[in-house]
Design an enzyme around this catalytic site. Structure first.
Site, short mmCIF file in Angstrom:
data_model
loop_
_atom_site.label_atom_id
_atom_site.label_comp_id
_atom_site.label_asym_id
_atom_site.label_seq_id
_atom_site.Cartn_x
_atom_site.Cartn_y
_atom_site.Cartn_z
N THR A 45 3.77 -15.45 -36.11
CA THR A 45 4.37 -14.88 -34.90
C THR A 45 3.35 -14.49 -33.84
OG1 THR A 45 4.22 -12.71 -35.90
CG2 THR A 45 6.30 -13.89 -36.20
N ASP A 90 -0.99 -11.72 -46.34
CA ASP A 90 -2.18 -11.92 -45.49
C ASP A 90 -3.47 -11.44 -46.16
OD1 ASP A 90 -0.48 -12.80 -43.37
OD2 ASP A 90 0.01 -10.71 -43.00
N HIS A 141 -0.35 -19.58 -44.39
CA HIS A 141 -1.69 -19.53 -44.95
C HIS A 141 -2.64 -20.09 -43.92
CE1 HIS A 141 -0.54 -18.37 -48.80
NE2 HIS A 141 -0.21 -19.53 -49.29
N THR A 142 -3.79 -19.48 -43.81
CA THR A 142 -4.78 -20.02 -42.89
C THR A 142 -5.89 -20.67 -43.70
OG1 THR A 142 -4.26 -18.15 -41.52
CG2 THR A 142 -6.15 -19.47 -40.85
N LYS A 199 -7.18 -19.39 -48.33
CA LYS A 199 -8.52 -19.86 -48.64
C LYS A 199 -8.76 -19.98 -50.14
CE LYS A 199 -13.07 -18.14 -48.82
NZ LYS A 199 -14.11 -17.25 -48.34
N ALA A 259 5.92 -17.12 -43.39
CA ALA A 259 4.54 -16.64 -43.48
C ALA A 259 3.64 -17.85 -43.42
CB ALA A 259 4.33 -15.88 -44.77
P1 GDP Z 1 -2.48 -15.36 -46.68
O1 GDP Z 1 -1.17 -15.06 -46.08
O2 GDP Z 1 -2.80 -14.45 -47.81
O3 GDP Z 1 -2.68 -16.77 -47.04
O4 GDP Z 1 -3.56 -14.98 -45.59
P2 GDP Z 1 -4.32 -15.96 -44.65
O5 GDP Z 1 -4.80 -17.12 -45.44
O6 GDP Z 1 -3.53 -16.20 -43.44
O7 GDP Z 1 -5.61 -15.10 -44.34
C1 GDP Z 1 -5.65 -14.14 -43.35
C2 GDP Z 1 -6.84 -14.37 -42.46
O8 GDP Z 1 -8.03 -13.97 -43.07
C3 GDP Z 1 -7.06 -15.80 -42.01
O9 GDP Z 1 -7.38 -15.81 -40.64
C4 GDP Z 1 -8.25 -16.25 -42.86
O10 GDP Z 1 -9.03 -17.28 -42.24
C5 GDP Z 1 -9.03 -14.99 -42.96
N1 GDP Z 1 -9.88 -14.84 -44.13
C6 GDP Z 1 -9.65 -15.20 -45.41
N2 GDP Z 1 -10.66 -14.77 -46.21
C7 GDP Z 1 -11.53 -14.13 -45.40
C8 GDP Z 1 -12.75 -13.43 -45.62
O11 GDP Z 1 -13.24 -13.30 -46.73
N3 GDP Z 1 -13.35 -12.88 -44.53
C9 GDP Z 1 -12.84 -12.95 -43.27
N4 GDP Z 1 -13.49 -12.38 -42.27
N5 GDP Z 1 -11.68 -13.59 -43.03
C10 GDP Z 1 -11.03 -14.15 -44.08
#
Ligand code: GDP
Length: 424
Positions: free
Chosen positions: A302, A12, A40-41, A17, A38
């Protein structure tokens, strides 16, 4: 040229991104480990997406997305995600699934659930996606590869063998209904119908692409501290989360992986059980959780509240080393803008002694964080595009992290959107 994007922490970190950004410049994006456990968002012009099974290149026409042999493939979830993105207006993505990828079966999910129930208070905090039972079967040589779907007679034999073994455990350990080979064959034939259009010899495809100097991106899931070897075993995931495993889980010569982008989050978050030295609780923790990520630190898969804490440099430097990081993407930095002072863990105190080396679990359970305190910047840094425009206190925080780890920070993410990025 092969780049890997991987997590330095517990997952996370915002890899989605960063992967999305690099996917744009790639010809091929490959998932090489993990499964639906897991997510990715990704936030883009089509909306907000939580991808679990799909590689992050699916939003780009020019990208071939590969599900590598190292993945735990939940076929219904894959098909569902493809439908979901198409419904939101994304063009049909190019997807190839390795003929050597193994199939995550419905009984893997059941076993995951039954085992957590049996463990009760001692449970691992599994996402119950079937990942641990899946990889156990893979290495126990009772897994089913995609290519097995095309040889029904031998598949039936394998399925019967699986039932013989599993039914003993189901009956005597879990006291649950037994598996029926006919039902499993039905499930598998349905999977065959759904997956057939995507199946390919991805090994040859990737090697041809390497010969043609194509740009390949390996997309890691979770982070170094969830790796079964170098993470906080047994509170880890069941497949390697390290860039090095990309060579195995995709079928790429190891020396071809020249760039390892290790994603480091500006504070810590973790899901599931296990030691977490810088964890914070109460109102302090709730506030960081509420303000964290994009709309709070809650699991993409989850919806569970994530555990949160301050940045842990001991764990992060170790995580970057385990990844073999050549550069760092420092993410979610904007979230810390509300703090007067920002604690950063710079060493552990274990049995009265200070150390900067990340220990094994028994020692880790005893570790107390030694904090250094940084003055906060007390402002919203979203929207800033250039490093020079960041507040001095933000720059100090960044520089400290870079020097401590000893790997250059090349990207700073200051918001969830694609363009919330500062390149150094
Ligand atoms: P991953 O498991 O590493 O891919 O994590 P995610 O992609 O699920 O990212 C976790 C959350 O952080 C998501 O809701 C993203 O949209 C958010 N996110 C990613 N980069 C940033 C950032 O630089 N700032 C903020 N505020 N949120 C971010």
């Amino acid at each position: 040229m092969v780049k890997a994007i991987v997590g330095a922490n517990w997952g996370d970190e915002g890899k989605g991104k960063i992967t999305d950004m690099f996917a744009k410049e790639s010809d091929i994006v490959i998932r090489f480990q993990g499964g639906s456990n897991a997510g990715h968002t990704i936030v883009n012009e089509h909306g907000k997406f939580a991808l679990h099974q799909l590689p992050s290149g699916v939003f780009f026409d020019h990208v071939t997305n590969i599900i590598g042999n190292g993945v735990a493939l939940n076929i219904p979830n894959l098909i569902k995600e493809i439908k979901q993105i198409e419904e939101k207006g994304v063009k049909k993505p190019k997807i190839l699934v390795s003929d050597r990828t193994q199939i995550l079966m419905s009984y893997h999910i059941l076993f995951d659930k039954y085992e957590e129930e049996r463990l009760s208070k001692k449970q691992f905090g599994s996402t119950k996606s079937g990942i641990a039972p899946f990889y156990s079967d893979k290495y126990y040589k009772r897994g089913l590869q995609i290519n097995d779907l095309f040889y029904e007679d031998s598949l039936r034999e394998k399925v019967e063998e699986i039932c013989t073994i599993k039914n003993v455990t189901l009956k005597y350990l879990y006291n649950k209904p037994e598996l029926d080979p006919d039902e499993l064959m039905k499930e598998l034939m349905e999977y065959k119908r759904e997956i057939e259009p995507y199946v390919a010899n991805t090994f040859e495809f990737i090697h041809k692409a390497l010969d043609e100097d194509k740009k390949i991106l390996l997309e890691g899931q979770l982070g170094a501290l969830k790796d079964p070897d170098f993470g906080i075993y047994p509170y880890v995931t069941s497949s390697s989360t390290l860039a090095g495993f990309g060579a195995v889980g995709a079928g790429i010569p190891p020396y071809k992986i020249t760039d390892v982008i290790s994603v480091v989050k500006a504070y810590s978050s973790a899901v599931g059980a296990g030691p977490f030295v810088t964890e914070i609780f109460g109102e302090e923790g709730d506030e960081l959780r509420r303000r964290g990520g994009d709309g709070g630190e809650y699991g993409a898969t989850t919806g569970r509240p994530r555990r949160v804490g301050w940045l842990d440099m001991v764990a992060t430097r170790y995580g970057c080393k385990a990844q073999g990081a050549t550069e760092i993407a420092f993410t979610v930095l904007d979230v810390l803008g509300y703090l007067d002072t920002i604690p950063v863990c710079v060493a552990y105190e274990i049995d009265g002694k200070e150390t900067k080396e990340f220990p094994t679990n028994a020692q880790l359970e005893k570790a107390k964080p030694v904090f250094k305190y940084f003055p906060g910047w007390k402002s919203d840094i979203r929207g800033i595009k250039e490093y020079k425009d960041l507040p001095q206190n933000t720059k100090n925080y960044i520089k400290f992290v870079e020097e401590y780890i000893g790997v250059p920070i090349k990207l700073i993410s200051n918001g969830p959107r694609r363009d919330d990025i500062i390149r150094l």
